[in-house]
Write a protein that holds these residues in place. Structure first.
Motif, PDB file in Angstrom:
ATOM      1  N   ARG A   1      57.738  17.649  16.831  1.00  0.00           N
ATOM      2  CA  ARG A   1      58.479  18.114  18.011  1.00  0.00           C
ATOM      3  C   ARG A   1      59.881  17.518  17.950  1.00  0.00           C
ATOM      4  O   ARG A   1      60.052  16.327  17.689  1.00  0.00           O
ATOM      5  CB  ARG A   1      57.792  17.659  19.307  1.00  0.00           C
ATOM      6  N   ARG A   2      60.848  18.349  18.198  1.00  0.00           N
ATOM      7  CA  ARG A   2      62.259  17.928  18.157  1.00  0.00           C
ATOM      8  C   ARG A   2      62.878  18.369  19.480  1.00  0.00           C
ATOM      9  O   ARG A   2      63.418  19.448  19.612  1.00  0.00           O
ATOM     10  CB  ARG A   2      62.931  18.591  16.957  1.00  0.00           C
ATOM     11  N   TYR A   3      62.785  17.502  20.465  1.00  0.00           N
ATOM     12  CA  TYR A   3      63.162  17.875  21.824  1.00  0.00           C
ATOM     13  C   TYR A   3      64.668  17.984  22.017  1.00  0.00           C
ATOM     14  O   TYR A   3      65.136  18.776  22.837  1.00  0.00           O
ATOM     15  CB  TYR A   3      62.594  16.855  22.813  1.00  0.00           C
ATOM     16  N   HIS A   4      65.422  17.142  21.314  1.00  0.00           N
ATOM     17  CA  HIS A   4      66.885  17.152  21.453  1.00  0.00           C
ATOM     18  C   HIS A   4      67.490  17.124  20.043  1.00  0.00           C
ATOM     19  O   HIS A   4      67.822  16.065  19.526  1.00  0.00           O
ATOM     20  CB  HIS A   4      67.360  15.933  22.262  1.00  0.00           C
ATOM     21  N   ALA A   5      67.596  18.291  19.454  1.00  0.00           N
ATOM     22  CA  ALA A   5      68.085  18.376  18.080  1.00  0.00           C
ATOM     23  C   ALA A   5      69.458  17.738  17.948  1.00  0.00           C
ATOM     24  O   ALA A   5      70.351  17.992  18.750  1.00  0.00           O
ATOM     25  CB  ALA A   5      68.148  19.832  17.638  1.00  0.00           C
ATOM     26  N   ALA A   6      69.594  16.880  16.943  1.00  0.00           N
ATOM     27  CA  ALA A   6      70.863  16.192  16.682  1.00  0.00           C
ATOM     28  C   ALA A   6      71.222  16.434  15.222  1.00  0.00           C
ATOM     29  O   ALA A   6      71.052  15.571  14.361  1.00  0.00           O
ATOM     30  CB  ALA A   6      70.744  14.709  16.988  1.00  0.00           C
ATOM     31  N   ASP A   7      71.708  17.630  14.954  1.00  0.00           N
ATOM     32  CA  ASP A   7      71.933  18.058  13.569  1.00  0.00           C
ATOM     33  C   ASP A   7      72.976  17.228  12.841  1.00  0.00           C
ATOM     34  O   ASP A   7      72.953  17.150  11.612  1.00  0.00           O
ATOM     35  CB  ASP A   7      72.352  19.535  13.548  1.00  0.00           C
TER      36      ASP A   7
ATOM     37  N   GLY B   1      45.008   8.865  21.179  1.00  0.00           N
ATOM     38  CA  GLY B   1      44.904   9.729  22.343  1.00  0.00           C
ATOM     39  C   GLY B   1      46.233  10.212  22.871  1.00  0.00           C
ATOM     40  O   GLY B   1      46.274  11.044  23.783  1.00  0.00           O
ATOM     41  N   GLY B   2      47.328   9.697  22.333  1.00  0.00           N
ATOM     42  CA  GLY B   2      48.657  10.047  22.820  1.00  0.00           C
ATOM     43  C   GLY B   2      49.163  11.353  22.239  1.00  0.00           C
ATOM     44  O   GLY B   2      48.601  11.916  21.300  1.00  0.00           O
ATOM     45  N   SER B   3      50.255  11.840  22.810  1.00  0.00           N
ATOM     46  CA  SER B   3      50.858  13.094  22.372  1.00  0.00           C
ATOM     47  C   SER B   3      52.356  12.915  22.160  1.00  0.00           C
ATOM     48  O   SER B   3      52.946  11.911  22.554  1.00  0.00           O
ATOM     49  CB  SER B   3      50.601  14.202  23.397  1.00  0.00           C
ATOM     50  N   ALA B   4      52.963  13.912  21.547  1.00  0.00           N
ATOM     51  CA  ALA B   4      54.385  13.844  21.217  1.00  0.00           C
ATOM     52  C   ALA B   4      55.249  13.642  22.454  1.00  0.00           C
ATOM     53  O   ALA B   4      56.282  12.960  22.395  1.00  0.00           O
ATOM     54  CB  ALA B   4      54.806  15.119  20.484  1.00  0.00           C
ATOM     55  N   SER B   5      54.838  14.207  23.574  1.00  0.00           N
ATOM     56  CA  SER B   5      55.657  14.132  24.789  1.00  0.00           C
ATOM     57  C   SER B   5      55.834  12.712  25.300  1.00  0.00           C
ATOM     58  O   SER B   5      56.742  12.444  26.097  1.00  0.00           O
ATOM     59  CB  SER B   5      55.053  15.015  25.885  1.00  0.00           C
ATOM     60  N   PHE B   6      55.001  11.787  24.843  1.00  0.00           N
ATOM     61  CA  PHE B   6      55.150  10.376  25.216  1.00  0.00           C
ATOM     62  C   PHE B   6      56.547   9.870  24.859  1.00  0.00           C
ATOM     63  O   PHE B   6      57.093   8.984  25.525  1.00  0.00           O
ATOM     64  CB  PHE B   6      54.078   9.559  24.484  1.00  0.00           C
ATOM     65  N   TYR B   7      57.138  10.445  23.808  1.00  0.00           N
ATOM     66  CA  TYR B   7      58.441   9.978  23.327  1.00  0.00           C
ATOM     67  C   TYR B   7      59.606  10.853  23.770  1.00  0.00           C
ATOM     68  O   TYR B   7      60.724  10.672  23.285  1.00  0.00           O
ATOM     69  CB  TYR B   7      58.417   9.885  21.797  1.00  0.00           C
ATOM     70  N   PHE B   8      59.360  11.790  24.688  1.00  0.00           N
ATOM     71  CA  PHE B   8      60.462  12.611  25.191  1.00  0.00           C
ATOM     72  C   PHE B   8      61.597  11.747  25.751  1.00  0.00           C
ATOM     73  O   PHE B   8      62.772  12.003  25.455  1.00  0.00           O
ATOM     74  CB  PHE B   8      59.954  13.586  26.258  1.00  0.00           C
ATOM     75  N   PRO B   9      61.300  10.707  26.547  1.00  0.00           N
ATOM     76  CA  PRO B   9      62.399   9.871  27.063  1.00  0.00           C
ATOM     77  C   PRO B   9      63.195   9.169  25.960  1.00  0.00           C
ATOM     78  O   PRO B   9      64.402   8.953  26.107  1.00  0.00           O
ATOM     79  CB  PRO B   9      61.676   8.853  27.956  1.00  0.00           C
TER      80      PRO B   9
ATOM     81  N   PRO C   1      72.765  12.238  21.135  1.00  0.00           N
ATOM     82  CA  PRO C   1      72.789  12.830  19.800  1.00  0.00           C
ATOM     83  C   PRO C   1      73.040  11.830  18.669  1.00  0.00           C
ATOM     84  O   PRO C   1      73.214  12.230  17.531  1.00  0.00           O
ATOM     85  CB  PRO C   1      73.953  13.814  19.900  1.00  0.00           C
ATOM     86  N   ALA C   2      73.071  10.535  18.982  1.00  0.00           N
ATOM     87  CA  ALA C   2      73.343   9.547  17.935  1.00  0.00           C
ATOM     88  C   ALA C   2      72.215   9.497  16.905  1.00  0.00           C
ATOM     89  O   ALA C   2      72.443   9.212  15.726  1.00  0.00           O
ATOM     90  CB  ALA C   2      73.552   8.165  18.559  1.00  0.00           C
ATOM     91  N   VAL C   3      70.995   9.769  17.358  1.00  0.00           N
ATOM     92  CA  VAL C   3      69.820   9.720  16.485  1.00  0.00           C
ATOM     93  C   VAL C   3      69.045  11.023  16.637  1.00  0.00           C
ATOM     94  O   VAL C   3      68.850  11.512  17.753  1.00  0.00           O
ATOM     95  CB  VAL C   3      68.903   8.534  16.864  1.00  0.00           C
ATOM     96  N   ASP C   4      68.605  11.584  15.531  1.00  0.00           N
ATOM     97  CA  ASP C   4      67.767  12.780  15.559  1.00  0.00           C
ATOM     98  C   ASP C   4      66.311  12.322  15.653  1.00  0.00           C
ATOM     99  O   ASP C   4      65.760  11.800  14.687  1.00  0.00           O
ATOM    100  CB  ASP C   4      67.990  13.627  14.309  1.00  0.00           C
ATOM    101  N   VAL C   5      65.707  12.473  16.815  1.00  0.00           N
ATOM    102  CA  VAL C   5      64.365  11.951  17.064  1.00  0.00           C
ATOM    103  C   VAL C   5      63.324  13.052  16.846  1.00  0.00           C
ATOM    104  O   VAL C   5      63.418  14.139  17.426  1.00  0.00           O
ATOM    105  CB  VAL C   5      64.241  11.397  18.495  1.00  0.00           C
ATOM    106  N   LEU C   6      62.349  12.758  16.020  1.00  0.00           N
ATOM    107  CA  LEU C   6      61.199  13.639  15.804  1.00  0.00           C
ATOM    108  C   LEU C   6      59.977  12.975  16.427  1.00  0.00           C
ATOM    109  O   LEU C   6      59.704  11.805  16.175  1.00  0.00           O
ATOM    110  CB  LEU C   6      60.937  13.866  14.310  1.00  0.00           C
ATOM    111  N   SER C   7      59.239  13.720  17.237  1.00  0.00           N
ATOM    112  CA  SER C   7      58.011  13.204  17.845  1.00  0.00           C
ATOM    113  C   SER C   7      56.814  13.889  17.199  1.00  0.00           C
ATOM    114  O   SER C   7      56.791  15.119  17.077  1.00  0.00           O
ATOM    115  CB  SER C   7      58.005  13.464  19.355  1.00  0.00           C
TER     116      SER C   7
END
Length: 251
Positions: free
Chosen positions: A9-15, A28-36, A43-49
């Motif tokens: 999941r790439r919620y805020h693409a930082a190309d 038991g966790g999901s990708a959305s845990f790292y949305f914040p 955009p300083a870091v391209d975060v993949l969850s």
């Protein structure tokens, strides 16, 4: 935004970011845990969850019950995303997966992540005999409540809870049967984050991560229990940002 096979999941693409951070959830966790985290670092870091199978939109897929198989599949899913320097952040089971994915990237692909952030987990070789995965459903829910890592709304919603329990049991089966030797190491530097009152990780077990890297090592002890992240967001983001900035300067 997600990739075709559902893992990323790439919620805020930082190309245009010079660096990527791959975030791996707890059991038991999901990708959305790292949305914040994605929102804060873009955009300083391209975060993949990472989205594990068996939950949310992947709930119809069987979960993994072996960390080695988990790491093999995740490594394959990550390969197309390793076109720039990449760090891995994992909490609890995610920390072990970050370590095992890094071992595979280094051994099989000649790729060394710029850093592993290992959060809320004892070192890979610090084994405890645990049997949560053998409990009945009520026993697993009791464990989740004790660690305070699951949204109270989920724990109180019978329908949602029954949907996620198979994935949680699979994850617990994988992590509780995981073994690593003291000699298993990576070249990537490791930053450890640990809760000062975490019942699942002692001070010595957190320190033991140092023996699993041939690179640099540092450790941050933060107030809180197993899910100390909930009350330490600002400090954790600082630690991640400082570690990634150092890697970018080095590169």
């Amino acid at each position: 935004m997600q990739n075709a096979d559902g893992w990323i999941r790439r919620y805020h693409a930082a190309d245009h970011s010079p660096i990527r951070l791959v975030c791996l959830p707890h059991a038991g966790g999901s990708a959305s845990f790292y949305f914040p985290v994605s929102r804060a670092l873009s955009p300083a870091v391209d975060v993949l969850s990472v989205q594990y199978p068996g939950r949310q939109d992947r709930r119809h897929e069987p979960g993994f019950t072996d960390i080695g198989a988990y790491a093999d599949a995740l490594t394959s899913a990550l390969l197309p995303w390793l076109d720039r320097p990449t760090a891995l952040f994992g909490h609890s089971m995610g920390a072990v997966l970050a370590f095992e994915v890094t071992r595979r990237l280094e051994r099989d692909h000649g790729i060394t992540p710029v850093r592993i952030f290992a959060s809320g987990r004892r070192s890979p070789s610090s084994f405890r005999h645990e049997t949560v995965h053998l409990r009945d459903d009520d026993g697993i829910v009791a464990e989740m409540r004790e660690l305070s890592g699951t949204d109270a709304a989920i724990l109180g919603n019978e329908e949602i809870l029954r949907m996620v329990l198979p994935a949680i049991r699979s994850d617990y089966t994988a992590i509780e049967n995981y073994r690593a030797a003291a000699a298993d190491t990576v070249k990537a530097p490791i930053t450890v984050l640990t809760g000062e009152s975490d019942p699942r990780t002692s001070r010595e077990e957190a320190d033991a991560w140092e023996g699993h890297t041939l690179g640099g090592f540092d450790i941050h002890r933060l107030p809180g229990g197993h899910f100390f992240l909930a009350g330490q967001q600002e400090r954790i983001l600082e630690i991640i940002s400082e570690g990634l900035a150092a890697a970018t300067r080095k590169g």
